[in-house]
Scaffold this motif. Structure first.
Motif, PDB file in Angstrom:
ATOM      1  N   ASP A 195       0.992  -1.341   0.335  1.00 29.94           N
ATOM      2  CA  ASP A 195       0.543   0.330  -0.334  1.00 29.94           C
ATOM      3  C   ASP A 195       0.693   1.415   0.030  1.00 29.94           C
ATOM      4  OD1 ASP A 195      -2.084  -1.504  -0.048  1.00 29.94           O
ATOM      5  OD2 ASP A 195      -2.446  -1.582   1.925  1.00 29.94           O
ATOM      6  N   ARG A 196       0.661   2.117   0.688  1.00 29.68           N
ATOM      7  CA  ARG A 196       1.148   3.482   1.160  1.00 29.68           C
ATOM      8  C   ARG A 196       2.515   3.107   1.644  1.00 29.68           C
ATOM      9  NH1 ARG A 196      -2.269   8.137   1.726  1.00 29.68           N
ATOM     10  NH2 ARG A 196      -0.599   9.363   0.147  1.00 29.68           N
ATOM     11  N   LEU A 197       3.248   2.024   2.196  1.00 27.75           N
ATOM     12  CA  LEU A 197       3.802   2.090   3.424  1.00 27.75           C
ATOM     13  C   LEU A 197       5.539   2.024   2.852  1.00 27.75           C
ATOM     14  CD1 LEU A 197       1.560  -0.197   5.415  1.00 27.75           C
ATOM     15  CD2 LEU A 197       1.846   2.172   5.778  1.00 27.75           C
ATOM     16  N   ALA A 198       6.573   1.816   3.553  1.00 27.10           N
ATOM     17  CA  ALA A 198       7.475   1.918   3.110  1.00 27.10           C
ATOM     18  C   ALA A 198       8.845   1.848   4.686  1.00 27.10           C
ATOM     19  CB  ALA A 198       9.033   3.179   2.914  1.00 27.10           C
ATOM     20  N   TYR A 199      10.197   0.851   4.273  1.00 25.73           N
ATOM     21  CA  TYR A 199      10.566   1.274   5.449  1.00 25.73           C
ATOM     22  C   TYR A 199      12.039   1.291   5.306  1.00 25.73           C
ATOM     23  CZ  TYR A 199      12.567  -2.453   9.394  1.00 25.73           C
ATOM     24  OH  TYR A 199      13.217  -2.269  10.194  1.00 25.73           O
ATOM     25  N   ALA A 200      12.629   1.146   7.082  1.00 20.94           N
ATOM     26  CA  ALA A 200      13.709   2.416   7.195  1.00 20.94           C
ATOM     27  C   ALA A 200      14.204   1.491   8.178  1.00 20.94           C
ATOM     28  CB  ALA A 200      13.399   3.909   7.998  1.00 20.94           C
ATOM     29  N   ILE A 201      15.721   1.026   7.482  1.00 20.54           N
ATOM     30  CA  ILE A 201      16.839   0.401   8.020  1.00 20.54           C
ATOM     31  C   ILE A 201      17.229   1.640   9.159  1.00 20.54           C
ATOM     32  CG2 ILE A 201      19.173  -0.602   8.374  1.00 20.54           C
ATOM     33  CD1 ILE A 201      18.542  -1.110   5.116  1.00 20.54           C
ATOM     34  N   THR A 202      17.007   0.680  10.523  1.00 18.89           N
ATOM     35  CA  THR A 202      16.753   1.691  11.753  1.00 18.89           C
ATOM     36  C   THR A 202      18.087   1.983  12.944  1.00 18.89           C
ATOM     37  OG1 THR A 202      14.800   1.902  11.221  1.00 18.89           O
ATOM     38  CG2 THR A 202      15.643   2.921  13.379  1.00 18.89           C
ATOM     39  N   PRO A 203      19.636   1.756  12.331  1.00 19.74           N
ATOM     40  CA  PRO A 203      20.424   1.647  13.639  1.00 19.74           C
ATOM     41  C   PRO A 203      20.212   3.259  14.452  1.00 19.74           C
ATOM     42  CG  PRO A 203      21.656   1.961  11.443  1.00 19.74           C
ATOM     43  CD  PRO A 203      20.331   2.214  11.551  1.00 19.74           C
ATOM     44  N   ARG A 204      19.720   2.836  15.802  1.00 17.97           N
ATOM     45  CA  ARG A 204      19.159   3.994  15.951  1.00 17.97           C
ATOM     46  C   ARG A 204      20.752   5.012  16.507  1.00 17.97           C
ATOM     47  NH1 ARG A 204      15.535   3.668  21.009  1.00 17.97           N
ATOM     48  NH2 ARG A 204      16.114   6.067  21.385  1.00 17.97           N
ATOM     49  N   PHE A 205      21.639   4.539  16.736  1.00 23.43           N
ATOM     50  CA  PHE A 205      22.823   5.948  16.410  1.00 23.43           C
ATOM     51  C   PHE A 205      24.131   4.916  16.911  1.00 23.43           C
ATOM     52  CE2 PHE A 205      23.208   8.056  20.842  1.00 23.43           C
ATOM     53  CZ  PHE A 205      23.145   6.801  21.528  1.00 23.43           C
ATOM     54  N   ALA A 206      25.580   4.975  16.379  1.00 21.93           N
ATOM     55  CA  ALA A 206      26.806   4.721  16.564  1.00 21.93           C
ATOM     56  C   ALA A 206      27.073   4.020  18.007  1.00 21.93           C
ATOM     57  CB  ALA A 206      27.784   5.244  15.974  1.00 21.93           C
ATOM     58  N   ILE A 207      26.731   4.701  19.179  1.00 20.71           N
ATOM     59  CA  ILE A 207      26.677   4.432  20.147  1.00 20.71           C
ATOM     60  C   ILE A 207      26.134   3.387  20.434  1.00 20.71           C
ATOM     61  CG2 ILE A 207      26.451   5.377  22.949  1.00 20.71           C
ATOM     62  CD1 ILE A 207      27.333   6.743  20.871  1.00 20.71           C
ATOM     63  N   THR A 208      25.180   2.992  20.050  1.00 18.28           N
ATOM     64  CA  THR A 208      24.417   2.188  20.598  1.00 18.28           C
ATOM     65  C   THR A 208      24.600   1.195  19.572  1.00 18.28           C
ATOM     66  OG1 THR A 208      21.775   2.983  19.591  1.00 18.28           O
ATOM     67  CG2 THR A 208      22.661   2.540  22.285  1.00 18.28           C
ATOM     68  N   SER A 209      25.174   0.930  18.637  1.00 20.59           N
ATOM     69  CA  SER A 209      25.314  -0.565  17.223  1.00 20.59           C
ATOM     70  C   SER A 209      26.691  -0.608  17.306  1.00 20.59           C
ATOM     71  CB  SER A 209      24.610   0.026  16.379  1.00 20.59           C
ATOM     72  OG  SER A 209      23.612  -0.127  16.110  1.00 20.59           O
ATOM     73  N   SER A 210      27.327  -2.544  17.489  1.00 22.70           N
ATOM     74  CA  SER A 210      28.651  -2.527  17.511  1.00 22.70           C
ATOM     75  C   SER A 210      28.671  -2.196  15.976  1.00 22.70           C
ATOM     76  CB  SER A 210      28.916  -4.030  17.511  1.00 22.70           C
ATOM     77  OG  SER A 210      28.162  -4.704  17.081  1.00 22.70           O
ATOM     78  N   ASP A 211      30.442  -2.719  15.801  1.00 27.21           N
ATOM     79  CA  ASP A 211      30.835  -2.372  14.579  1.00 27.21           C
ATOM     80  C   ASP A 211      29.925  -3.871  13.464  1.00 27.21           C
ATOM     81  OD1 ASP A 211      32.634  -0.505  13.178  1.00 27.21           O
ATOM     82  OD2 ASP A 211      33.315  -1.629  12.233  1.00 27.21           O
ATOM     83  N   GLU A 212      30.502  -4.339  14.255  1.00 26.48           N
ATOM     84  CA  GLU A 212      29.341  -6.070  13.451  1.00 26.48           C
ATOM     85  C   GLU A 212      28.114  -5.129  13.002  1.00 26.48           C
ATOM     86  OE1 GLU A 212      29.093  -8.823  16.405  1.00 26.48           O
ATOM     87  OE2 GLU A 212      28.809 -10.161  14.496  1.00 26.48           O
ATOM     88  N   GLN A 213      27.655  -4.483  14.273  1.00 26.96           N
ATOM     89  CA  GLN A 213      26.135  -4.707  14.016  1.00 26.96           C
ATOM     90  C   GLN A 213      25.734  -3.213  12.856  1.00 26.96           C
ATOM     91  OE1 GLN A 213      23.097  -2.621  17.174  1.00 26.96           O
ATOM     92  NE2 GLN A 213      21.824  -4.869  15.846  1.00 26.96           N
TER      93      GLN A 213
END
Ligand code: GUN
Ligand code: ZN
Length: 432
Positions: A195-213
């Motif tokens: 329909d009218r929906l779209a997805y966004a890949i959403t790493p919160r910020f670099a602080i809360t994601s490991s380099d691997e993530q």
């Protein structure tokens, strides 16, 4: 043939960025205008004289006398899960996240809670004239399923994503590099382009994601060039310093995302306050957009978004509430604070440009400008009608306003949901 329907009133929409100088060739304004719809889409926008002359007599005309018809607002960055966090007295970003936001986000594991909040959030957006938004869920897959389910039922054009975070937050709010990507992949399959929906890949910020993530998010982004990306960058000095310590190899905080392929068209970077000229040039070259979140930046004391520097670098800017660090759901109130943030730096945000940022710029940031953002023929008919709303002061001040710029400034400085007389989605009035 699908039924024609006309809406008559003053009418304003944008063809491009009017820029700091308010270039009048980038917008169309009709003091007495008509928005002609064919079913759920725009057939034509123009002066009443020109449009009505060619209209069959039996076409119904809705008269919005005294009202200003504009495209529905687009909020380029917000968090539905923070609806109940708004106006919580965080001292600064990291304190606010720890004490108010993370505890509230824990509740979105519960689909019933997520559904109830999504319903309230979307009702509130529509009351404020916002018809499209780029929205953070929480780490829970159920939070995004709930949001999209409610948005789809209302036939809204919305974008959202599941938060990726695998460190530096409470254990029960963490995913892993693998589960985060698997859940995101499943959500893309279930919702993106539906329909009218779209997805966004959403790493919160670099602080809360490991380099691997972040690397895994980059792989996912390459696999899905069609989806959006949303995150936060350079909002707060302490956060920037922490990012520097976590990623000593990278020249800057923004470079961390760039190294992982997350800086591209269709990516929306919230805040972008503490950037240098190299970062801004990179942002411009990538085609990504900076989301200017003035009420949030003032509330958390994060700093002042530098619009003049953004213009010098030539990167895209859109406007956003950033609820719940942001203090209002209203894009009118957000425009007002953006204006003041510019003033504090000796800069000018013209009212015309503020309305561009809140409409077409947002649609462009979300790569939805083929469908929404202005009244070009064929676009989906999401629009609002602004008026004095029975507010004595607004009525009085509007009566004295002579030019379009003056009128727009009154709406953005004094306006609120009372001044949103009606919100239409796909040609149907759905609020108030
Ligand atoms: N940075 C990381 N998470 C958040 C959030 O939820 N809100 C804001 N304003 N900044 C963030
Ligand atoms: Zn945010």
């Amino acid at each position: 043939m699908t039924a024609l329907r006309a809406h008559r009133g003053a009418l304003l929409h944008f063809l491009g960025d009017p820029g700091a100088g308010g270039d009048a060739s980038r917008f169309e304004y009709f003091e007495d205008g008509v928005l002609l719809l064919e079913g759920s889409r725009v057939a034509r926008a123009g002066s009443a004289e020109a449009v009505l002359r060619e209209l069959p007599r039996d076409v119904p005309i809705e008269d919005h006398a005294g009202g200003l018809i504009v495209p529905g607002f687009v909020d380029a960055h917000t968090h539905y899960s923070q609806t109940d966090v708004i106006a919580s007295a965080g001292r600064h970003l990291l304190h606010w996240l720890e004490h108010y936001t993370f505890p509230q986000e824990c509740r979105f594991e519960d689909a019933a809670h997520a559904t109830e909040v999504a319903g309230f959030f979307l009702d509130e957006l529509l009351r404020q004239g916002t018809t499209t938004a780029l929205v953070f869920g929480t780490v829970h897959r159920a939070s995004v399923d709930a949001f999209f389910t409610v948005a789809q039922r209302r036939r809204l054009r919305m974008a959202a994503g599941k938060v990726l975070m695998d460190r530096h937050c409470p254990g029960h709010l963490q995913d892993t590099a693998e589960t985060g990507i698997a859940d995101s992949e499943a959500l893309i399959g279930a919702w993106h382009g539906r329909d009218r929906l779209a997805y966004a890949i959403t790493p919160r910020f670099a602080i809360t994601s490991s380099d691997e993530q972040l690397a895994a998010a980059g792989v996912l982004a390459r696999r899905h060039p069609e989806v959006l990306i949303q995150t936060h960058v350079a909002e707060n000095r302490e956060e920037v310093e922490w990012a520097r310590r976590l990623f000593p190899r990278d020249r800057s905080y923004l470079d961390v995302y760039d190294r992982h392929g997350l800086l591209r068209e269709g990516a929306v970077y919230a805040h972008c306050i503490h950037l240098d000229a190299d970062d801004r040039a990179k942002l411009a070259a990538s085609g990504a957009t900076a989301a200017f979140c003035p009420t949030s930046n003032l509330f958390l004391g994060s700093g002042l978004f530098d619009l003049a520097a953004a213009d010098r670098a030539g990167h895209a800017v859109a406007l956003a509430t950033d609820v719940g660090a942001g203090t209002s759901f209203s894009m009118l109130a957000t425009m007002a604070e953006a204006y003041k943030v510019a003033q504090l730096q000796g800069q000018v945000l013209s009212p015309v440009r503020a309305f561009y940022f809140a409409t077409l710029a947002g649609a462009r940031a979300l790569r939805m400008d083929d469908a929404i953002g202005n009244f070009a023929p064929g676009k989906e008919a999401d629009f609002i009608v602004l008026d004095e709303g029975g507010v004595p002061l607004v009525k009085r001040r509007l009566a004295a306003a002579k030019t379009l710029e003056e009128r727009l400034l009154v709406f953005m400085m004094l306006g609120d949901e009372r001044n949103v007389r009606a919100t239409y989605v796909l040609g149907e009035r759905i609020a108030p």
